[in-house]
Design a protein around this motif. Structure first.
Motif, PDB file in Angstrom:
ATOM      1  N   LYS A   1      15.870 -47.993   8.977  1.00  0.00           N
ATOM      2  CA  LYS A   1      16.080 -48.117   7.539  1.00  0.00           C
ATOM      3  C   LYS A   1      16.642 -46.827   6.948  1.00  0.00           C
ATOM      4  O   LYS A   1      17.177 -46.833   5.845  1.00  0.00           O
ATOM      5  CB  LYS A   1      14.765 -48.480   6.844  1.00  0.00           C
ATOM      6  CG  LYS A   1      14.235 -49.851   7.251  1.00  0.00           C
ATOM      7  CD  LYS A   1      12.930 -50.166   6.548  1.00  0.00           C
ATOM      8  CE  LYS A   1      12.397 -51.540   6.966  1.00  0.00           C
ATOM      9  NZ  LYS A   1      11.083 -51.835   6.325  1.00  0.00           N
TER      10      LYS A   1
ATOM     11  N   SER B   1       9.310 -36.399   5.245  1.00  0.00           N
ATOM     12  CA  SER B   1       8.113 -37.217   5.128  1.00  0.00           C
ATOM     13  C   SER B   1       7.830 -37.566   3.667  1.00  0.00           C
ATOM     14  O   SER B   1       7.526 -38.720   3.330  1.00  0.00           O
ATOM     15  CB  SER B   1       6.918 -36.488   5.741  1.00  0.00           C
ATOM     16  OG  SER B   1       5.728 -37.222   5.568  1.00  0.00           O
ATOM     17  N   ASP B   2       7.926 -36.563   2.784  1.00  0.00           N
ATOM     18  CA  ASP B   2       7.711 -36.810   1.357  1.00  0.00           C
ATOM     19  C   ASP B   2       8.758 -37.778   0.807  1.00  0.00           C
ATOM     20  O   ASP B   2       8.447 -38.676   0.008  1.00  0.00           O
ATOM     21  CB  ASP B   2       7.778 -35.494   0.580  1.00  0.00           C
ATOM     22  CG  ASP B   2       6.585 -34.588   0.843  1.00  0.00           C
ATOM     23  OD1 ASP B   2       5.576 -35.078   1.400  1.00  0.00           O
ATOM     24  OD2 ASP B   2       6.667 -33.397   0.509  1.00  0.00           O
TER      25      ASP B   2
ATOM     26  N   CYS C   1      10.427 -40.065   2.418  1.00  0.00           N
ATOM     27  CA  CYS C   1      10.177 -41.413   2.922  1.00  0.00           C
ATOM     28  C   CYS C   1       8.955 -42.046   2.265  1.00  0.00           C
ATOM     29  O   CYS C   1       8.940 -43.254   1.978  1.00  0.00           O
ATOM     30  CB  CYS C   1       9.999 -41.369   4.441  1.00  0.00           C
ATOM     31  SG  CYS C   1      11.539 -41.069   5.347  1.00  0.00           S
ATOM     32  N   ALA C   2       7.930 -41.244   2.023  1.00  0.00           N
ATOM     33  CA  ALA C   2       6.698 -41.786   1.429  1.00  0.00           C
ATOM     34  C   ALA C   2       6.958 -42.408   0.065  1.00  0.00           C
ATOM     35  O   ALA C   2       6.366 -43.441  -0.283  1.00  0.00           O
ATOM     36  CB  ALA C   2       5.650 -40.690   1.320  1.00  0.00           C
ATOM     37  N   THR C   3       7.850 -41.800  -0.710  1.00  0.00           N
ATOM     38  CA  THR C   3       8.152 -42.341  -2.043  1.00  0.00           C
ATOM     39  C   THR C   3       8.954 -43.636  -1.955  1.00  0.00           C
ATOM     40  O   THR C   3       9.103 -44.330  -2.962  1.00  0.00           O
ATOM     41  CB  THR C   3       8.932 -41.321  -2.895  1.00  0.00           C
ATOM     42  OG1 THR C   3      10.196 -41.052  -2.275  1.00  0.00           O
ATOM     43  CG2 THR C   3       8.149 -40.025  -3.042  1.00  0.00           C
ATOM     44  N   ARG C   4       9.448 -43.953  -0.770  1.00  0.00           N
ATOM     45  CA  ARG C   4      10.250 -45.170  -0.566  1.00  0.00           C
ATOM     46  C   ARG C   4       9.559 -46.152   0.378  1.00  0.00           C
ATOM     47  O   ARG C   4      10.193 -47.072   0.885  1.00  0.00           O
ATOM     48  CB  ARG C   4      11.631 -44.776  -0.032  1.00  0.00           C
ATOM     49  CG  ARG C   4      12.454 -44.047  -1.090  1.00  0.00           C
ATOM     50  CD  ARG C   4      13.535 -43.169  -0.485  1.00  0.00           C
ATOM     51  NE  ARG C   4      14.314 -42.545  -1.555  1.00  0.00           N
ATOM     52  CZ  ARG C   4      13.925 -41.458  -2.209  1.00  0.00           C
ATOM     53  NH1 ARG C   4      12.769 -40.878  -1.924  1.00  0.00           N
ATOM     54  NH2 ARG C   4      14.692 -40.948  -3.155  1.00  0.00           N
ATOM     55  N   SER C   5       8.258 -45.903   0.627  1.00  0.00           N
ATOM     56  CA  SER C   5       7.443 -46.775   1.491  1.00  0.00           C
ATOM     57  C   SER C   5       8.033 -46.905   2.891  1.00  0.00           C
ATOM     58  O   SER C   5       7.992 -47.975   3.507  1.00  0.00           O
ATOM     59  CB  SER C   5       7.275 -48.162   0.850  1.00  0.00           C
ATOM     60  OG  SER C   5       6.620 -48.050  -0.397  1.00  0.00           O
ATOM     61  N   LEU C   6       8.599 -45.808   3.396  1.00  0.00           N
ATOM     62  CA  LEU C   6       9.139 -45.766   4.752  1.00  0.00           C
ATOM     63  C   LEU C   6       8.218 -44.938   5.641  1.00  0.00           C
ATOM     64  O   LEU C   6       7.586 -43.979   5.182  1.00  0.00           O
ATOM     65  CB  LEU C   6      10.540 -45.152   4.768  1.00  0.00           C
ATOM     66  CG  LEU C   6      11.619 -45.879   3.952  1.00  0.00           C
ATOM     67  CD1 LEU C   6      12.920 -45.092   3.987  1.00  0.00           C
ATOM     68  CD2 LEU C   6      11.841 -47.293   4.475  1.00  0.00           C
ATOM     69  N   THR C   7       8.133 -45.295   6.889  1.00  0.00           N
ATOM     70  CA  THR C   7       7.315 -44.584   7.871  1.00  0.00           C
ATOM     71  C   THR C   7       8.222 -43.927   8.903  1.00  0.00           C
ATOM     72  O   THR C   7       9.425 -44.226   8.974  1.00  0.00           O
ATOM     73  CB  THR C   7       6.365 -45.559   8.577  1.00  0.00           C
ATOM     74  OG1 THR C   7       7.155 -46.435   9.424  1.00  0.00           O
ATOM     75  CG2 THR C   7       5.580 -46.383   7.576  1.00  0.00           C
TER      76      THR C   7
ATOM     77  N   ASP D   1      10.651 -46.071  10.802  1.00  0.00           N
ATOM     78  CA  ASP D   1      11.849 -46.563  10.121  1.00  0.00           C
ATOM     79  C   ASP D   1      13.020 -45.586  10.218  1.00  0.00           C
ATOM     80  O   ASP D   1      14.115 -45.893   9.732  1.00  0.00           O
ATOM     81  CB  ASP D   1      11.556 -46.805   8.629  1.00  0.00           C
ATOM     82  CG  ASP D   1      10.523 -47.886   8.411  1.00  0.00           C
ATOM     83  OD1 ASP D   1      10.607 -48.921   9.096  1.00  0.00           O
ATOM     84  OD2 ASP D   1       9.629 -47.682   7.564  1.00  0.00           O
TER      85      ASP D   1
END
Length: 266
Positions: free
Chosen positions: A3, A196-197, A199-205, A208
């Motif tokens: 993603k 990481s930050d 991705c976290a705001t976009r609900s990605l792990t 992805d």
């Protein structure tokens, strides 16, 4: 299918001559059209991003200064930054001068930079023309997104080790070239922490994300991402830590992987 694609620039997406190949531009455009987000994760400061943004058609966003700055390539604006505070900056310079007296310093603020008069200025190696020379007091008078420490010719890996022993409790130290130049960020700030930050705001792990890199400053990102590729031209530490390989930056290594992903059966 990932993603999000996170790629370093120099030595990875960008060729040795400083350009982005037509093949790479086309692959990045196809990835975005397929709904895959692109993030350029680089040690470069924002002021070095204008030409890259132009060549890529102002696509995606960038994490600059090894994680300290989030930069929008569409608008060429800084969205956020994490800085080294004045007190920590001053203590870091003091300790490093004691441990490595031959170091010369420069500081990145985001949009501009300053440097000691004895800091060598050379396009493509340390810092481009511009900025302003400052004395010791001026060097640490403002919070900085990145502190640069330049040493006369020496082994950069050993230089980084000694610097880490001296100030590793205060700041994060890395390097992104084979020149004796250390890149120093606020404690805990790396390409991985910023990605990481983001991705976290976009609900990605991490699962992805696919990442590409070539130098030690890329290692936190490469080991964080669910899938990572080391360039054929990568530093020995990166080659040892990252099992997957792609062609060198001069042979469209990132584009080759993107093309294979986009052409694979669903």
């Amino acid at each position: 299918m990932p993603k999000l694609i996170a790629t370093d620039l120099d030595g990875t997406l960008i060729r040795t001559d400083g350009t982005v190949s037509e093949r790479t531009v086309a692959a990045v455009a196809r990835a975005e059209e397929a709904g895959i987000s692109m993030v350029m994760v680089t040690g470069r400061p924002p002021r070095w991003m204008h030409e890259v943004a132009r060549q890529l058609g102002h696509r995606g966003q960038a994490i600059c200064a090894n994680g300290a700055v989030l930069y929008d390539l569409h608008t060429e604006e800084i969205l956020s930054r994490r800085t080294i505070g004045v007190e920590v900056l001053s203590e870091t310079v003091t300790r490093l001068r004691f441990e490595l007296p031959e170091l010369r310093f420069a500081v990145e603020y985001g949009e501009d930079f300053a440097y000691e008069s004895s800091y060598r200025i050379g396009r493509g190696v340390f810092a481009p023309p511009g900025g302003k020379p400052v004395d010791d007091e001026g060097l640490v008078s403002r919070p900085a997104t990145k502190l640069l420490a330049l040493h006369p010719p020496t082994d950069v890996d050993e230089l980084a080790r000694r610097a880490h022993c001296a100030v590793g409790d205060l700041v994060t130290i890395t390097h992104s070239s084979r020149h004796p130049l250390l890149e120093i960020s606020a404690s805990g700030v790396t390409k991985a922490s910023a990605l990481s930050d983001y991705c976290a705001t976009r609900s990605l792990t991490p699962a992805d994300v696919i990442a590409f890199g070539d130098m030690p400053n890329d290692l936190p990102m490469l080991t964080w991402a669910g899938r990572a590729y080391a360039m054929d031209n990568a530093h020995h530490e990166v080659l040892a830590a990252v099992p997957l390989r792609t062609s060198s930056n001069d042979h469209d290594g990132v584009a080759r992987i993107l093309e294979s992903l986009l052409e694979a059966p669903a």
